[in-house]
Structures are given as C-alpha cells and as structure tokens.
Design an enzyme around this catalytic site. Structure first.
Site, PDB file in Angstrom:
ATOM      1  N   LYS A  96       0.835  -1.210   0.000  1.00 35.65           N
ATOM      2  CA  LYS A  96       0.000   0.000   0.000  1.00 35.65           C
ATOM      3  C   LYS A  96       0.868   1.259   0.000  1.00 35.65           C
ATOM      4  CE  LYS A  96      -2.039   1.784   3.962  1.00 35.65           C
ATOM      5  NZ  LYS A  96      -3.008   1.810   5.064  1.00 35.65           N
ATOM      6  N   ASP A 110      -7.239  -6.093   8.881  1.00 32.88           N
ATOM      7  CA  ASP A 110      -6.469  -4.911   9.292  1.00 32.88           C
ATOM      8  C   ASP A 110      -6.830  -4.567  10.739  1.00 32.88           C
ATOM      9  OD1 ASP A 110      -4.704  -2.833   9.008  1.00 32.88           O
ATOM     10  OD2 ASP A 110      -5.801  -1.791   7.431  1.00 32.88           O
ATOM     11  N   SER A 122     -11.121   2.847   8.824  1.00 37.75           N
ATOM     12  CA  SER A 122     -11.552   4.206   9.167  1.00 37.75           C
ATOM     13  C   SER A 122     -12.361   4.777   8.002  1.00 37.75           C
ATOM     14  CB  SER A 122     -10.320   5.049   9.483  1.00 37.75           C
ATOM     15  OG  SER A 122     -10.701   6.363   9.779  1.00 37.75           O
TER      16      SER A 122
HETATM   17  C1  R5P Z   1      -2.924   2.102   8.954  1.00 36.46           C
HETATM   18  O1  R5P Z   1      -1.764   2.070   9.336  1.00 36.46           O
HETATM   19  C2  R5P Z   1      -3.995   1.276   9.578  1.00 36.46           C
HETATM   20  O2  R5P Z   1      -3.529   0.003   9.880  1.00 36.46           O
HETATM   21  C3  R5P Z   1      -5.211   1.173   8.676  1.00 36.46           C
HETATM   22  O3  R5P Z   1      -4.827   0.540   7.470  1.00 36.46           O
HETATM   23  C4  R5P Z   1      -5.765   2.524   8.399  1.00 36.46           C
HETATM   24  O4  R5P Z   1      -5.957   3.250   9.565  1.00 36.46           O
HETATM   25  C5  R5P Z   1      -7.078   2.411   7.648  1.00 36.46           C
HETATM   26  O5  R5P Z   1      -7.525   3.697   7.365  1.00 36.46           O
HETATM   27  P1  R5P Z   1      -8.550   3.971   6.200  1.00 36.46           P
HETATM   28  O6  R5P Z   1      -9.724   3.066   6.413  1.00 36.46           O
HETATM   29  O7  R5P Z   1      -8.905   5.420   6.361  1.00 36.46           O
HETATM   30  O8  R5P Z   1      -7.846   3.708   4.909  1.00 36.46           O
END
Ligand code: R5P
Length: 282
Positions: free
Chosen positions: A184, A210, A214
């Site tokens: 990513k 994960d 968010s």
């Molecule tokens: C990042 O380091 C976390 O592990 C999650 O991948 C991240 O917080 C996900 O955020 P979002 O849903 O906004 O992409």
C-alpha cells in the site's frame, strides 16, 4: 472484583461479567443541562478491585473514562484496571511534523494518573504501551477472529499492507491457511493506492484483515485488487470498525462480499465478540 462498563462498552462489560463470574458495578451517568457529564457509582468500592471498560473514542468517551477513574479512586478501590477496547488517538503516536502534539502519549499520561494497570485491545502500534507510566499490556483478538473466519470457510488471508502482516500471519497460523500482503502507498489521509502484485487468489475465499477500517480507503482498494485478480469472495475484516463517512459505500462499490469487525466499537458489523480474549488476561 467489580466490572464497570462505560457507555461505549456496556455490552462488552456485561459479557465480561458473565464470562468471569464477577458482578457489574452499577453506576449513574447523565448530563447536566449545559452538557457536562455527571458520573456516580451506586455501590461502595472501598478495598475492591475494579475493572473499568471504556473507549477513548469519540472525544466524549475520554471525559467519561477520566470521571469513572476518578469516582473509583475517590471510593478508595484497592486496584483499578482500565481496559480500553479501542484506544482512540493511538494513530498520532509520534511527531510526524514539528510542533505536533503526540496525542497517544498525552492521553496515556492522563489515564495513568488514576489506574494501576491498563489493557489496550489491538493498539495501533505496540510502543504506545510504553507511554503509560503504569503496567500496560495489549490484548489480541486473533483467536476470536480466526474462529470467525474458519466458520466462513476462508481459504487465504491478506494484509492490506506490510504493517498488518504480523496479525494476519498469526491468524492464518491459527486457521492453518495461507497468507500474503499487499503493497500500500498512502498519498494522503483519504487516498491510498495498491501497487500491483500477483497473488494466488483465483477462485478463492479471501479475508483481508487490518487493525482499523476508518475511511475505508485502504480496505476498498485491497478488495478491488483481489476481485480484479479473480478472488471468488472477499471479506473485509478488522478489529476496530470506525466506518467514517462513506466507508461502507466504498466497500460495497468495491464489491466486498462481507464486512466484519470485532465489538470494540459497536455497529451492525461488530460480529466478532472479544470479551473472552480480555477475560483471559484480567
Ligand atoms: C494504517 O496504518 C492502519 O492500519 C489502517 O490501514 C488505516 O488506519 C485504515 O484507514 P482507512 O480506512 O482510512 O484507509
């Protein structure tokens, strides 16, 4: 011992009380006309051990946690343990830019003032535990997630980035299935891109796991990539389901077949109960 649930974690507190056989501590929580919070314990806690369960997200839950800690400490409890299912502010765990607050540390210092021990469920980074000045440990819901995914006949696990690989590896080992990770690249808080990487996912049931969903950007891109590579079903799974804004819509648009999170944050997707994991380390 008493189990004291804050409003963010009432169901989990009830569950924990049931599993551990310890009573729930009744309390009154209400707001004054100006919106300020009022907290009162309805039983004496002198010389008792008390386990407080409360998230530090969203902001109003932080005030509630601090007031619950104060009520227990004013009541002269013997030992106060704070269990934080979702440690909000954990992602600001260092200064990314000069002049920034290190929010994860600031919060930890306040919580440490009136507690003897703290447990965080799947904190964003393990080093957050060092910000507390009291014994702090993490609780990992990997077994509960593995059991759930086994029932869903998941054949392979994917981490959406390298940072999530350790959790995925542990769950995959518990399930006895294969695992891999995606590459990513985060452009900004709302935009991520997945580098193309050829994976052995064709016609397989895959779960992407994960710590947090968010805005859903990371997960949606990962789901899209796996579907593009021929996965038959893709489940988006996380410990902490924040589901901000149109996160669910993004996942549905990416053709995600199922969304599941643990119950650290209550929602219609919090299908994986983790009180049993907490009870093992009380
Ligand atoms: C990042 O380091 C976390 O592990 C999650 O991948 C991240 O917080 C996900 O955020 P979002 O849903 O906004 O992409």
């Amino acid at each position: 011992m008493y189990i004291l649930g804050g409003t963010s974690s009432e169901d989990m507190a009830r569950e924990l009380a049931k599993i551990s056989g310890e009573p729930l501590l009744e309390r009154e929580i209400r707001r004054f006309p100006d919106g300020e919070l009022y907290v009162r314990l309805l039983k004496k806690v002198e010389n008792e051990d008390v386990v407080i369960i409360q998230n530090t997200y969203p902001d109003e839950n932080i005030i509630e946690l601090l007031l619950l800690q104060d009520a227990v400490s004013e009541g002269n409890a013997k030992n106060v343990m704070v269990v934080i299912p979702y440690y909000g502010y954990g992602r600001q765990d260092k200064q990314f830019l000069d002049g920034e607050a290190v929010s994860a540390k600031a919060l930890a210092q306040h919580i440490s003032l009136k507690a003897d021990r703290v447990i965080l469920v799947d904190p964003h980074k393990e080093h957050i535990l060092n910000f507390f000045s009291i014994p702090a440990q993490s609780c990992s819901p990997v077994e509960e997630i593995a059991n759930y995914l086994k029932k869903k006949k998941v054949e392979m696990l994917l981490a959406p980035d390298k940072g999530a690989l350790e959790r995925v590896e542990t769950i995959a080992n518990l399930m006895g299935c294969e695992y891999d990770y995606l590459e990513k690249k985060r452009i900004d808080a709302n935009t991520v891109v997945m580098e193309t990487k050829s994976l052995d996912v064709k016609n397989k049931i895959i779960a992407i796991v994960d710590d947090i969903i968010s805005t859903g950007g990371t997960m949606a891109k990962a789901v899209e990539e796996l579907k593009r590579q021929g996965a038959s079903r893709v489940l988006a799974v996380c410990t902490h389901g924040l589901f901000i804004g149109n996160a669910i819509e993004k996942l549905e648009k990416a053709k995600c077949d199922e969304i599941a999170s643990t119950d650290t944050i209550k929602s219609k997707y919090s299908k994986i109960k983790i009180a049993s994991a907490i009870s093992k380390i009380l």
